[in-house]
Design a protein around this motif. Sequence first.
Motif, PDB file in Angstrom:
ATOM      1  N   UNK A   1       0.817  -1.213   0.000  1.00 57.92           N
ATOM      2  CA  UNK A   1       0.000   0.000   0.000  1.00 57.92           C
ATOM      3  C   UNK A   1       0.854   1.267   0.000  1.00 57.92           C
ATOM      4  N   UNK A   2       0.677   2.087  -1.011  1.00 59.48           N
ATOM      5  CA  UNK A   2       1.411   3.344  -1.104  1.00 59.48           C
ATOM      6  C   UNK A   2       2.707   3.278  -1.892  1.00 59.48           C
ATOM      7  N   UNK A   3       3.066   2.127  -2.452  1.00 60.70           N
ATOM      8  CA  UNK A   3       4.301   2.068  -3.242  1.00 60.70           C
ATOM      9  C   UNK A   3       4.881   0.669  -3.340  1.00 60.70           C
ATOM     10  N   UNK A   4       6.204   0.584  -3.181  1.00 58.50           N
ATOM     11  CA  UNK A   4       6.927  -0.673  -3.339  1.00 58.50           C
ATOM     12  C   UNK A   4       7.933  -0.855  -2.216  1.00 58.50           C
TER      13      UNK A   4
ATOM     14  N   UNK B   1       8.010   4.858  -6.298  1.00 53.95           N
ATOM     15  CA  UNK B   1       8.153   4.334  -7.657  1.00 53.95           C
ATOM     16  C   UNK B   1       8.885   3.000  -7.597  1.00 53.95           C
ATOM     17  N   UNK B   2       8.598   2.130  -8.546  1.00 54.30           N
ATOM     18  CA  UNK B   2       9.243   0.820  -8.568  1.00 54.30           C
ATOM     19  C   UNK B   2      10.746   0.969  -8.836  1.00 54.30           C
ATOM     20  N   UNK B   3      11.605   0.499  -7.921  1.00 60.05           N
ATOM     21  CA  UNK B   3      13.052   0.651  -8.069  1.00 60.05           C
ATOM     22  C   UNK B   3      13.669  -0.447  -8.943  1.00 60.05           C
TER      23      UNK B   3
ATOM     24  N   UNK C   1      16.787   7.255  -5.332  1.00 61.44           N
ATOM     25  CA  UNK C   1      15.410   6.946  -4.971  1.00 61.44           C
ATOM     26  C   UNK C   1      14.971   7.686  -3.715  1.00 61.44           C
ATOM     27  N   UNK C   2      15.893   7.963  -2.786  1.00 62.45           N
ATOM     28  CA  UNK C   2      15.539   8.778  -1.612  1.00 62.45           C
ATOM     29  C   UNK C   2      15.251  10.208  -2.019  1.00 62.45           C
ATOM     30  N   UNK C   3      15.997  10.711  -2.979  1.00 62.43           N
ATOM     31  CA  UNK C   3      15.786  12.097  -3.451  1.00 62.43           C
ATOM     32  C   UNK C   3      14.420  12.242  -4.141  1.00 62.43           C
ATOM     33  N   UNK C   4      13.943  11.183  -4.769  1.00 66.71           N
ATOM     34  CA  UNK C   4      12.633  11.229  -5.417  1.00 66.71           C
ATOM     35  C   UNK C   4      11.500  11.363  -4.410  1.00 66.71           C
TER      36      UNK C   4
END
Length: 62
Positions: free
Chosen positions: A12-15, A32-34, A57-60
């Motif tokens: 729930x809410x992502x990946x 977002x899917x990494x 991915x943390x910056x996103x």
Amino acid sequence: MAKRRYVARGVPGGYRIWNSKTRRWWGDHYELCPDDLVAELNGANDPARITALLRYYRALRR
């Protein structure tokens, strides 16, 4: 084909990244899917590249 150790699973809410060997979550929650990160973990496993992808991915999220 060998079984992949790390897989991205929808939550729930992502990946999140699931480690199938230790049977627990690895890393943070991602919106977002990494795909690049999972491919690197299952492939070359270069620590410098993994660190760069984690920072990306943390910056996103911000």
